[in-house]
Write a protein that holds these residues in place. Sequence first.
Motif, PDB file in Angstrom:
ATOM      1  N   SER A  39     121.634  58.448 117.872  1.00  0.00           N
ATOM      2  CA  SER A  39     121.780  59.779 117.271  1.00  0.00           C
ATOM      3  C   SER A  39     123.130  59.944 116.590  1.00  0.00           C
ATOM      4  O   SER A  39     123.211  60.504 115.493  1.00  0.00           O
ATOM      5  N   LYS A  40     124.183  59.450 117.212  1.00  0.00           N
ATOM      6  CA  LYS A  40     125.519  59.538 116.601  1.00  0.00           C
ATOM      7  C   LYS A  40     125.575  58.737 115.313  1.00  0.00           C
ATOM      8  O   LYS A  40     126.086  59.222 114.293  1.00  0.00           O
ATOM      9  N   ALA A  41     125.054  57.516 115.343  1.00  0.00           N
ATOM     10  CA  ALA A  41     125.072  56.676 114.146  1.00  0.00           C
ATOM     11  C   ALA A  41     124.217  57.284 113.042  1.00  0.00           C
ATOM     12  O   ALA A  41     124.596  57.272 111.865  1.00  0.00           O
ATOM     13  N   PHE A  42     123.069  57.829 113.405  1.00  0.00           N
ATOM     14  CA  PHE A  42     122.190  58.430 112.404  1.00  0.00           C
ATOM     15  C   PHE A  42     122.854  59.644 111.771  1.00  0.00           C
ATOM     16  O   PHE A  42     122.773  59.839 110.564  1.00  0.00           O
ATOM     17  N   ARG A  43     123.519  60.447 112.586  1.00  0.00           N
ATOM     18  CA  ARG A  43     124.197  61.638 112.062  1.00  0.00           C
ATOM     19  C   ARG A  43     125.270  61.255 111.047  1.00  0.00           C
ATOM     20  O   ARG A  43     125.397  61.892 109.998  1.00  0.00           O
ATOM     21  N   VAL A  44     126.014  60.218 111.337  1.00  0.00           N
ATOM     22  CA  VAL A  44     127.041  59.744 110.394  1.00  0.00           C
ATOM     23  C   VAL A  44     126.382  59.269 109.103  1.00  0.00           C
ATOM     24  O   VAL A  44     126.832  59.591 108.005  1.00  0.00           O
ATOM     25  N   TRP A  45     125.302  58.531 109.240  1.00  0.00           N
ATOM     26  CA  TRP A  45     124.624  57.958 108.075  1.00  0.00           C
ATOM     27  C   TRP A  45     123.930  59.020 107.232  1.00  0.00           C
ATOM     28  O   TRP A  45     124.044  59.035 106.007  1.00  0.00           O
ATOM     29  N   ALA A  46     123.190  59.920 107.864  1.00  0.00           N
ATOM     30  CA  ALA A  46     122.359  60.879 107.131  1.00  0.00           C
ATOM     31  C   ALA A  46     122.999  62.252 106.953  1.00  0.00           C
ATOM     32  O   ALA A  46     122.516  63.060 106.182  1.00  0.00           O
ATOM     33  N   GLY A  47     124.045  62.522 107.710  1.00  0.00           N
ATOM     34  CA  GLY A  47     124.680  63.824 107.605  1.00  0.00           C
ATOM     35  C   GLY A  47     123.996  64.899 108.426  1.00  0.00           C
ATOM     36  O   GLY A  47     124.338  66.082 108.302  1.00  0.00           O
ATOM     37  N   GLU A  48     123.023  64.514 109.227  1.00  0.00           N
ATOM     38  CA  GLU A  48     122.322  65.452 110.099  1.00  0.00           C
ATOM     39  C   GLU A  48     121.701  64.670 111.254  1.00  0.00           C
ATOM     40  O   GLU A  48     121.442  63.476 111.129  1.00  0.00           O
ATOM     41  N   PRO A  49     121.434  65.329 112.364  1.00  0.00           N
ATOM     42  CA  PRO A  49     120.821  64.654 113.506  1.00  0.00           C
ATOM     43  C   PRO A  49     119.407  64.175 113.172  1.00  0.00           C
ATOM     44  O   PRO A  49     118.733  64.746 112.301  1.00  0.00           O
ATOM     45  N   PRO A  50     118.935  63.149 113.864  1.00  0.00           N
ATOM     46  CA  PRO A  50     117.607  62.616 113.556  1.00  0.00           C
ATOM     47  C   PRO A  50     116.475  63.629 113.728  1.00  0.00           C
ATOM     48  O   PRO A  50     115.517  63.610 112.947  1.00  0.00           O
ATOM     49  N   GLY A  51     116.572  64.517 114.689  1.00  0.00           N
ATOM     50  CA  GLY A  51     115.530  65.529 114.865  1.00  0.00           C
ATOM     51  C   GLY A  51     115.452  66.478 113.690  1.00  0.00           C
ATOM     52  O   GLY A  51     114.354  66.839 113.232  1.00  0.00           O
ATOM     53  N   HIS A  52     116.591  66.885 113.171  1.00  0.00           N
ATOM     54  CA  HIS A  52     116.614  67.761 111.989  1.00  0.00           C
ATOM     55  C   HIS A  52     116.058  67.025 110.779  1.00  0.00           C
ATOM     56  O   HIS A  52     115.308  67.596 109.980  1.00  0.00           O
ATOM     57  N   TYR A  53     116.451  65.768 110.640  1.00  0.00           N
ATOM     58  CA  TYR A  53     115.964  64.947 109.529  1.00  0.00           C
ATOM     59  C   TYR A  53     114.440  64.863 109.571  1.00  0.00           C
ATOM     60  O   TYR A  53     113.771  65.064 108.557  1.00  0.00           O
ATOM     61  N   ARG A  54     113.904  64.585 110.770  1.00  0.00           N
ATOM     62  CA  ARG A  54     112.449  64.467 110.933  1.00  0.00           C
ATOM     63  C   ARG A  54     111.756  65.762 110.514  1.00  0.00           C
ATOM     64  O   ARG A  54     110.798  65.744 109.738  1.00  0.00           O
ATOM     65  N   ARG A  55     112.221  66.890 111.002  1.00  0.00           N
ATOM     66  CA  ARG A  55     111.594  68.178 110.662  1.00  0.00           C
ATOM     67  C   ARG A  55     111.688  68.476 109.165  1.00  0.00           C
ATOM     68  O   ARG A  55     110.708  68.888 108.540  1.00  0.00           O
ATOM     69  N   ARG A  56     112.861  68.250 108.597  1.00  0.00           N
ATOM     70  CA  ARG A  56     113.057  68.536 107.177  1.00  0.00           C
ATOM     71  C   ARG A  56     112.156  67.669 106.306  1.00  0.00           C
ATOM     72  O   ARG A  56     111.520  68.154 105.360  1.00  0.00           O
ATOM     73  N   MET A  57     112.062  66.397 106.634  1.00  0.00           N
ATOM     74  CA  MET A  57     111.235  65.498 105.826  1.00  0.00           C
ATOM     75  C   MET A  57     109.748  65.809 105.981  1.00  0.00           C
ATOM     76  O   MET A  57     108.993  65.734 105.016  1.00  0.00           O
ATOM     77  N   ARG A  58     109.335  66.176 107.169  1.00  0.00           N
ATOM     78  CA  ARG A  58     107.921  66.513 107.371  1.00  0.00           C
ATOM     79  C   ARG A  58     107.568  67.812 106.672  1.00  0.00           C
ATOM     80  O   ARG A  58     106.475  67.953 106.129  1.00  0.00           O
ATOM     81  N   GLU A  59     108.473  68.777 106.672  1.00  0.00           N
ATOM     82  CA  GLU A  59     108.217  70.030 105.952  1.00  0.00           C
ATOM     83  C   GLU A  59     108.161  69.794 104.455  1.00  0.00           C
ATOM     84  O   GLU A  59     107.342  70.395 103.762  1.00  0.00           O
ATOM     85  N   ALA A  60     109.000  68.920 103.955  1.00  0.00           N
ATOM     86  CA  ALA A  60     109.021  68.612 102.533  1.00  0.00           C
ATOM     87  C   ALA A  60     107.743  67.892 102.093  1.00  0.00           C
ATOM     88  O   ALA A  60     107.310  68.027 100.952  1.00  0.00           O
ATOM     89  N   ALA A  61     107.115  67.164 103.018  1.00  0.00           N
ATOM     90  CA  ALA A  61     105.903  66.416 102.691  1.00  0.00           C
ATOM     91  C   ALA A  61     104.659  67.288 102.661  1.00  0.00           C
ATOM     92  O   ALA A  61     103.628  66.884 102.154  1.00  0.00           O
ATOM     93  N   ARG A  62     104.761  68.500 103.167  1.00  0.00           N
ATOM     94  CA  ARG A  62     103.584  69.384 103.190  1.00  0.00           C
ATOM     95  C   ARG A  62     103.232  69.897 101.823  1.00  0.00           C
ATOM     96  O   ARG A  62     103.868  70.082 100.933  1.00  0.00           O
TER      97      ARG A  62
END
Length: 62
Positions: A39-62
Amino acid sequence: MAYVTHRRMHLAAGLLCTSNDGLAQIAEQVGYETEVTFSKAFRVWAGEPPGHYRRRMREAAR
């Protein structure tokens, strides 16, 4: 080492978008020993926690 991290994060991002596996399972699949380190590494890489990333990407795919 940067290349390895980059590859791991791209794989993780794909898994976050396409699977229902938990964060601990995804962390293990991409080579992290714990969910916390992943989670720490993902946050550094993506700028957000993996759970937020997952929700945002799934909402965008709808």
